[in-house]
Motif scaffolding. Structure first.
Motif: not given
Length: 144
Positions: A18-20, A50-53, A126-131
């Protein structure tokens, strides 16, 4: 013996943390991904989304705010959305997202380009919601 001789498939390359992903230059990814397409677009919609999420989630932005912004981009255009005083809630997040939108707006020349930006924002939402869903399930139901 090679992997093909043993019948084994090679392991996929290790993923990024996540940090990368959060350290990626989303502004540049948007400029090149929207402007040039091809492998740049693949990176934008993959690691860039993914990085933006990750970044927006860490700043407490809800997925629905990003999905709403995607609708604004789709109906009003990227340039219009980039001029919003608060494209997402929170001063720091709004400033960050405004920079992303301004970068994308610098290369968007068509309605299709606006739709690409909107699709990317929908992917981020969508990625934010999945996370969030995964985090909730990983914690488990509350007792009591």
């Amino acid at each position: 013996m090679t992997d093909s001789e043993t019948g084994m498939h090679p392991s996929p390359p290790p993923g990024r943390t996540d940090d990368e992903l959060a350290a990626l230059d989303v502004t540049a990814l948007l400029r090149y991904g929207i402007g040039f397409g091809g492998s740049h677009r693949t990176t934008l919609f993959g690691d860039g989304a993914v990085g933006a999420a990750v970044v927006l989630d860490r700043q407490g932005v809800l997925p629905r705010a990003v999905a709403f912004l995607a609708g604004v981009v789709r109906s009003g255009g990227t340039t219009y959305a980039a001029a919003l005083p608060e494209p997402v809630p929170g001063d720091a997040a709004a400033q960050l997202v405004r920079g992303w939108l301004q970068s994308a707006a610098s290369v968007v020349r068509t309605v299709e380009g606006d739709h690409d930006v909107a699709r990317w924002l929908e992917s981020v939402a969508a990625l934010m919601a999945l996370r969030r869903t995964y985090r909730t399930r990983a914690v488990g139901p509350e007792s009591g």
